[in-house]
Design an enzyme around this catalytic site. Structure first.
Site, PDB file in Angstrom:
ATOM      1  N   VAL A  11      -7.120  17.049  24.010  1.00 44.57           N
ATOM      2  CA  VAL A  11      -6.471  15.630  24.485  1.00 44.57           C
ATOM      3  C   VAL A  11      -6.853  15.425  25.808  1.00 44.57           C
ATOM      4  CG1 VAL A  11      -4.381  14.463  25.092  1.00 44.57           C
ATOM      5  CG2 VAL A  11      -4.478  15.554  22.972  1.00 44.57           C
ATOM      6  N   ASP A  30      -8.900  21.959  34.824  1.00 48.56           N
ATOM      7  CA  ASP A  30      -8.285  23.088  33.737  1.00 48.56           C
ATOM      8  C   ASP A  30      -8.125  24.522  34.673  1.00 48.56           C
ATOM      9  OD1 ASP A  30      -8.040  23.051  30.591  1.00 48.56           O
ATOM     10  OD2 ASP A  30      -7.905  25.072  31.433  1.00 48.56           O
ATOM     11  N   THR A  86       1.901  22.225  24.428  1.00 49.19           N
ATOM     12  CA  THR A  86       3.324  22.246  24.443  1.00 49.19           C
ATOM     13  C   THR A  86       3.659  23.050  23.142  1.00 49.19           C
ATOM     14  OG1 THR A  86       3.260  20.070  23.473  1.00 49.19           O
ATOM     15  CG2 THR A  86       4.040  20.317  25.881  1.00 49.19           C
ATOM     16  N   GLU A 151      -0.092  10.527  23.289  1.00 49.48           N
ATOM     17  CA  GLU A 151      -1.302  10.407  22.738  1.00 49.48           C
ATOM     18  C   GLU A 151      -1.430  10.508  21.042  1.00 49.48           C
ATOM     19  OE1 GLU A 151      -4.243   9.369  23.945  1.00 49.48           O
ATOM     20  OE2 GLU A 151      -4.897   9.383  21.595  1.00 49.48           O
ATOM     21  N   ASN A 211       4.992  11.312  14.069  1.00 47.76           N
ATOM     22  CA  ASN A 211       4.391  12.464  13.570  1.00 47.76           C
ATOM     23  C   ASN A 211       5.335  13.072  12.450  1.00 47.76           C
ATOM     24  OD1 ASN A 211       2.103  12.721  14.958  1.00 47.76           O
ATOM     25  ND2 ASN A 211       2.518  14.454  16.262  1.00 47.76           N
ATOM     26  N   ALA A 255      -2.695  14.488  -1.804  1.00 42.55           N
ATOM     27  CA  ALA A 255      -2.004  15.857  -2.014  1.00 42.55           C
ATOM     28  C   ALA A 255      -2.817  16.797  -1.614  1.00 42.55           C
ATOM     29  CB  ALA A 255      -1.759  15.918  -3.501  1.00 42.55           C
ATOM     30  N   GLY A 256      -2.288  17.995  -1.052  1.00 38.78           N
ATOM     31  CA  GLY A 256      -2.973  19.054  -0.749  1.00 38.78           C
ATOM     32  C   GLY A 256      -2.114  20.417  -0.552  1.00 38.78           C
ATOM     33  N   CYS A 263      -0.561  19.769  15.646  1.00 41.25           N
ATOM     34  CA  CYS A 263       0.821  18.820  15.807  1.00 41.25           C
ATOM     35  C   CYS A 263       1.744  18.682  14.933  1.00 41.25           C
ATOM     36  CB  CYS A 263       0.039  17.506  16.226  1.00 41.25           C
ATOM     37  SG  CYS A 263      -1.089  17.461  17.679  1.00 41.25           S
ATOM     38  N   ARG A 331      -5.532  26.255  14.516  1.00 46.96           N
ATOM     39  CA  ARG A 331      -4.074  26.056  14.631  1.00 46.96           C
ATOM     40  C   ARG A 331      -3.037  25.758  13.420  1.00 46.96           C
ATOM     41  NH1 ARG A 331      -3.874  23.466  20.619  1.00 46.96           N
ATOM     42  NH2 ARG A 331      -5.478  22.272  19.818  1.00 46.96           N
TER      43      ARG A 331
END
Ligand SMILES: NC(=O)c1ccc[n+]([C@@H]2O[C@H](COP(=O)([O-])OP(=O)(O)OC[C@H]3O[C@@H](n4cnc5c(N)ncnc54)[C@H](O)[C@@H]3O)[C@@H](O)[C@H]2O)c1
Length: 433
Positions: A11, A30, A86, A151, A211, A255-256, A263, A331
């Protein structure tokens, strides 16, 4: 304007590069010196289509730079964005805000007097209040203001999403910060990107609500897929049939194997915890989390069933490891549940992903990584498609059939047509068909 991004991950980096491309002066900070070194050398540490070219052109134009030194970057900045991670806090599912609060402390010690501090990280309701408290404690006389600006970009389409967003949500409590945020996003506003000004707490919740809703939509169609399998219906036709209704919309109805990524899993969980603590439990989302976790685990059994009830001693070819196409992000990828379960059941796994294998290697011990999609297939007892990269959509099916020891294909993303696959002599298993 002079902008600073604290955190140069997905991000922070994408936002920094795009802000620079709008004409702002941007410094990406960073605390990982290796990352900053690579960025300074013109190397993008993540895979995101188009990001390398855009980054290099803005560095060349003198609008974008990278440093580990926040104090130097903060000098003269109009706004400092917090774009640190986070992740889920171990043990209780809450968002771990350690990085955000550490960043707030570091910013408080170096920011100019009327800087606007903008939280871009996804943070639970009330985090902005705590960031403000931390800053006030360290800088009681300053006029630093704290804004929420979540975001909504999607990995794999991040630049386009950032430059042409459906909306920009800004949670601000003061006139000065509102003006600064309007000025930062003015180039997008001209592009018709609507700015939605709300209170800081509302803004923080909008991100989680968005989300959670999308995760719920995916979970809904996944459950419809299971029902389709039982009653002899086609989930893709169901998705089309409902998605053409404008009130429903066609997106997020594929579908999956269950949603993953950086996220949805952590944000749904964090919303559930926030809501429980506020004594307003989100029972729908609690169920979504549970159903999705169970689904990812169930996928290995689907593959075992397709292989005749056992994969012991069998070689399984896997195409796709990343949680979705056009990213190298592993992730919470479904592959991280599916592949170890197959190994545990005795399978030998050969896998290929166009971009994520370097990330996947340490997470998936004992797996052989192939050089290409076709390399992966030789002598395998079954092929499993886990991620729907475009490069997998038009493979030479006859070549696949020749390469496989048994013509079993488990397509967890429905990228092939069952009728065609069956006609070619495959034992084909999609999702919800
Ligand atoms: N990845 C996405 O698609 C996406 C989309 C929308 C929102 N978000 C949210 O944005 C936030 C960041 O996510 P990400 O995927 O970019 O994370 P990330 O892990 O890729 O990047 C975070 C970066 O912050 C750096 N960092 C941490 N503390 C720092 C500090 N004090 N000073 C300087 N740098 C520091 C880390 O070294 C790391 O490079 C999260 O809250 C996430 O939920 C992510």
């Amino acid at each position: 304007m002079r902008l600073v991004m604290v955190g140069s991950g997905y991000v922070g980096l994408v936002s920094g590069v795009c802000f620079a491309d709008f004409g702002h002066d941007v410094v990406c900070v960073d605390k990982d010196p290796g990352k900053i070194e690579r960025l300074r050398a013109g190397e993008v540490p993540i895979f995101e289509p188009g990001l390398d070219v855009l980054m290099q052109s803005n560095v060349k134009a003198g609008r974008l730079s990278f440093t580990t030194d926040l104090a130097e970057a903060a000098r003269g900045a109009d706004a400092i964005f917090i774009a640190v991670g986070t992740p889920t806090r171990r043990g209780d599912g809450h968002a771990d805000l350690t990085y955000v609060y550490d960043a707030a402390r570091e910013i408080a010690s170096v920011a100019a007097d009327d800087t606007v501090v903008v939280t871009k990280s996804t943070v639970p309701v009330g985090t902005g209040d705590e960031v403000e408290r931390i800053i006030r404690e360290l800088r009681p006389d300053s006029r630093i203001s704290v804004v929420s600006n979540p975001e909504f970009l999607r990995e794999g389409a991040a630049i386009d999403d950032f430059k042409r967003p459906d909306r920009i949500v800004i949670g601000s409590e003061g006139e000065h910060s509102r003006k600064v945020m309007s000025e930062i996003y003015r180039p997008l506003f001209i592009n018709q990107g609507p700015l939605v000004f709300v209170s800081r707490r509302t803004s923080e919740l909008i991100k989680y609500a968005a989300n959670a809703f999308l995760a719920m939509k995916i979970t809904f169609i996944n459950e419809m897929a299971d029902l389709c399998e039982k009653v002899g219906a086609e989930v893709q036709d169901v998705a089309r049939g409902i998605g053409l209704d404008n009130r429903i919309g066609s997106k997020f109805l594929h579908a999956g194997p269950g949603y993953g990524g950086s996220c949805f899993p952590k944000d749904t969980l964090a919303l559930v915890r926030t809501a429980q603590e506020a004594h307003a439990p989100t029972r729908l989302i609690e169920t979504v989390v549970e159903v999705n976790d169970a689904r990812k685990k169930k996928m290995a059994q689907k593959i075992i069933d397709a292989c005749g009830g056992s994969v012991s001693g069998k070689r399984i070819a896997v195409l796709g490891l990343a949680f979705k196409p056009n990213t190298d992000d592993m992730r919470d990828a479904p592959s991280l549940d599916i592949l170890p379960a197959l190994q545990k059941a005795g399978a030998e796994i050969v896998a290929y992903d166009p971009e994520s294998m370097d990330q996947a290697r340490p997470l998936l011990p004992g797996i052989t990584f192939a050089e290409s999609a076709y390399d992966c297939l030789g002598g395998a007892d079954a092929l499993v498609i886990v991620t729907e990269w475009n490069a997998f959509r038009a493979l030479d099916l006859k070549r696949i059939k020749l390469a496989l020891k048994a013509p079993i294909v488990v397509d967890l993303r429905n990228i092939y047509r069952s009728a065609e696959m069956k006609q070619l002599g495959f034992a084909y298993y999609g999702i919800g068909r």
